[in-house]
Enzyme design. Structure first.
Site, short mmCIF file in Angstrom:
data_model
loop_
_atom_site.label_atom_id
_atom_site.label_comp_id
_atom_site.label_asym_id
_atom_site.label_seq_id
_atom_site.Cartn_x
_atom_site.Cartn_y
_atom_site.Cartn_z
N ILE A 41 0.83 -1.23 0.00
CA ILE A 41 0.00 0.00 0.00
C ILE A 41 0.86 1.27 0.00
O ILE A 41 0.40 2.32 -0.44
CB ILE A 41 -0.98 0.00 1.19
CG1 ILE A 41 -2.05 1.10 1.02
CG2 ILE A 41 -0.24 0.16 2.53
CD1 ILE A 41 -3.22 1.00 1.96
N ALA B 85 6.13 -6.25 -3.60
CA ALA B 85 7.16 -7.00 -4.31
C ALA B 85 8.50 -6.29 -4.15
O ALA B 85 8.54 -5.10 -3.84
CB ALA B 85 6.84 -7.08 -5.81
N SER C 13 10.47 -4.84 -6.51
CA SER C 13 9.97 -4.58 -7.86
C SER C 13 10.99 -3.96 -8.81
O SER C 13 10.66 -3.69 -9.96
CB SER C 13 8.74 -3.66 -7.77
OG SER C 13 9.13 -2.41 -7.25
N SER D 66 3.45 -8.78 -14.41
CA SER D 66 4.25 -7.73 -15.06
C SER D 66 4.59 -8.08 -16.50
O SER D 66 4.84 -9.24 -16.84
CB SER D 66 5.55 -7.57 -14.26
OG SER D 66 6.52 -6.89 -15.02
N GLU E 63 7.29 -7.60 -17.72
CA GLU E 63 8.66 -8.14 -17.72
C GLU E 63 8.64 -9.65 -17.95
O GLU E 63 9.64 -10.23 -18.36
CB GLU E 63 9.38 -7.82 -16.42
CG GLU E 63 9.74 -6.35 -16.25
CD GLU E 63 10.82 -5.88 -17.21
OE1 GLU E 63 11.83 -6.57 -17.39
OE2 GLU E 63 10.65 -4.80 -17.80
N TYR F 125 13.80 -11.02 -11.22
CA TYR F 125 12.51 -10.39 -10.94
C TYR F 125 11.42 -10.99 -11.83
O TYR F 125 10.35 -11.38 -11.36
CB TYR F 125 12.61 -8.88 -11.17
CG TYR F 125 11.27 -8.18 -11.26
CD1 TYR F 125 10.58 -7.85 -10.09
CD2 TYR F 125 10.69 -7.86 -12.49
CE1 TYR F 125 9.34 -7.21 -10.17
CE2 TYR F 125 9.46 -7.24 -12.56
CZ TYR F 125 8.79 -6.92 -11.39
OH TYR F 125 7.57 -6.30 -11.47
N ARG G 169 22.34 -3.75 -18.02
CA ARG G 169 21.94 -4.92 -17.24
C ARG G 169 22.56 -6.20 -17.80
O ARG G 169 22.85 -6.27 -19.01
CB ARG G 169 20.42 -5.03 -17.26
CG ARG G 169 19.82 -3.86 -16.51
CD ARG G 169 18.35 -3.74 -16.67
NE ARG G 169 17.91 -2.62 -15.83
CZ ARG G 169 16.66 -2.31 -15.61
NH1 ARG G 169 15.69 -3.02 -16.16
NH2 ARG G 169 16.34 -1.32 -14.83
P1 GDP Z 1 11.79 -2.01 -15.96
O1 GDP Z 1 11.23 -2.10 -17.34
O2 GDP Z 1 10.88 -2.52 -14.91
O3 GDP Z 1 13.15 -2.60 -15.84
O4 GDP Z 1 11.88 -0.42 -15.65
P2 GDP Z 1 13.12 0.58 -15.54
O5 GDP Z 1 12.52 1.94 -15.54
O6 GDP Z 1 14.00 0.24 -14.38
O7 GDP Z 1 13.96 0.33 -16.87
C1 GDP Z 1 13.41 0.52 -18.15
C2 GDP Z 1 14.47 0.41 -19.21
O8 GDP Z 1 15.32 1.57 -19.14
C3 GDP Z 1 15.40 -0.79 -19.08
O9 GDP Z 1 15.55 -1.40 -20.34
C4 GDP Z 1 16.72 -0.21 -18.63
O10 GDP Z 1 17.87 -0.92 -19.09
C5 GDP Z 1 16.66 1.16 -19.30
N1 GDP Z 1 17.57 2.14 -18.66
C6 GDP Z 1 18.53 2.86 -19.27
N2 GDP Z 1 19.19 3.61 -18.37
C7 GDP Z 1 18.65 3.36 -17.16
C8 GDP Z 1 18.92 3.84 -15.84
O11 GDP Z 1 19.81 4.64 -15.61
N3 GDP Z 1 18.11 3.36 -14.84
C9 GDP Z 1 17.10 2.46 -15.08
N4 GDP Z 1 16.33 2.05 -14.06
N5 GDP Z 1 16.85 1.99 -16.31
C10 GDP Z 1 17.59 2.42 -17.35
#
Ligand code: GDP
Length: 337
Positions: free
Chosen positions: A10, A85, A87, A128, A130, A152, A281
């Site tokens: 929540i 989660a 997340s 998700s 994902e 995840y 990643r």
């Molecule tokens: P996700 O789809 O749940 O993994 O949401 P995110 O917002 O964490 O990431 C979305 C996409 O943005 C992924 O493909 C990441 O590799 C890309 N990305 C690129 N630069 C960044 C960064 O600096 N932070 C995050 N979180 N994602 C990034």
């Protein structure tokens, strides 16, 4: 008598917006919160929406079945929304076992608590996009095969199938919402949209000079969390449980999303954005784009906020937050001087 909802997670983005929505529908809203050393901080999203005094919080944990049974017995919810989660995809490589315990096994805990203490309640599982991972079809819907690409996503897949299995095994009204990325000013700063809007706001205010990002070519289907929580509720109003994809159908790259944010302050992203290889990643999800035609047809749901509108709302909220922060710091300095 008011209908009662119980929400795990929540204090997160979706939990806060869902609480606000359910309160507007006349629900009595209860939430499960983990005991935390940051008391007074955990409910900041509920406070941001001005609803913290209108929800009832219970100490519990998705990793602790007895606490969940006790809360379900006490609240006797009509609807349970399992939003809790670990997340953040990136963190799931560093904490894969914690992610499995909370994001995967936690779903079984929530379902067991319902089966034991309130089997008539309707159950929503936050699945998700994902789970589609290395997408097997250019547009993903409820029939698209899954191919998870992170601890995840693997954990979410377990939760998804457990939900389906409890429905088929025990006749629970258990539904899985396969939501594509959804963002808002209440998104945590580790997610890329909020990371960008927060940095753009700081750049605008002269508080930052650069923004380090990973893969700018990743593409996502980003919607607004406020729109998506309505879909969650609509799913539980259906006579039969099921699975639903919730998405906007528009895909944009991280680079395009950045452009929208920088355009809003009249700045050029090329001046500020630096690519940092350490933010890539171990396995990437390159592109996700959802086909929400089932949700449109069966639930009558459609997204109300465009990507541009959402990013601008997030930049504005971050500018406001940082302006207040800067003002408070100035006041504190002048008091101590
Ligand atoms: P996700 O789809 O749940 O993994 O949401 P995110 O917002 O964490 O990431 C979305 C996409 O943005 C992924 O493909 C990441 O590799 C890309 N990305 C690129 N630069 C960044 C960064 O600096 N932070 C995050 N979180 N994602 C990034």
């Amino acid at each position: 008598m008011a209908r009662r909802a119980l929400i795990t997670g929540i204090t997160g983005q979706d939990g806060a917006y869902l609480s606000e929505f359910l309160l507007s529908k006349g629900y009595e809203v209860h939430g499960v919160v983990r005991r935390s050393s940051h008391v007074g901080f955990t409910d900041y999203r509920l406070r941001w929406l001005g609803i913290e005094s209108r929800v009832t919080l219970h100490d519990g944990d998705l990793c602790d079945l007895s606490s969940m049974i006790r809360i379900v017995e006490l609240v006797q919810p009509d609807e349970l929304y399992n939003l809790a989660a670990q997340s953040f995809v990136s963190a799931s490589w560093d904490q894969p076992i914690l992610t499995a315990n909370v994001t995967a096994v936690g779903v079984t805990v929530a379902l067991e608590a319902l089966r034991i203490a309130r089997p008539s309640a309707r159950f929503y599982q936050a699945s998700s996009s994902e789970m589609f991972g290395l997408a097997q079809e250019p547009l993903q819907n409820e029939k698209t095969p899954f191919y998870p690409r992170s601890p995840y996503a693997v954990a979410k897949l377990y939760g998804h199938w457990t939900t389906v299995n409890y429905r088929e095994s025990f006749g629970l009204h258990a539904t899985s919402g396969i939501l594509f990325n959804h963002e808002s000013p209440l998104r945590s700063v580790e997610f890329v949209t909020r990371k960008v809007t927060d940095a753009v706001a700081r750049i605008k205010l002269g508080l930052a000079t650069e923004l380090k990002l990973g893969n700018l070519d990743a593409q996502r289907d980003w919607g607004h969390a406020r729109d998506y929580v309505k879909a969650m509720w609509l799913m539980l109003q259906q006579p039969v449980p099921g699975e639903y994809v919730v998405a906007t159908g528009r895909m944009a790259s991280v680079r395009e999303m950045c452009q929208i944010a920088f355009d809003h302050i009249g700045a050029d992203p090329d001046r500020y954005v630096r690519v940092d290889q350490s933010l890539y990643r171990p396995a990437e999800v390159d592109a996700l784009q959802g086909d929400a035609s089932k949700a449109r047809r069966v639930l009558g749901w459609r997204p109300e906020t465009t990507l541009d509108e959402m990013i601008r709302e997030m930049v504005d909220a971050d500018i406001e937050r940082h302006s207040e922060g800067a003002m408070r710091a100035r006041r504190a300095r002048s008091i101590s001087a």
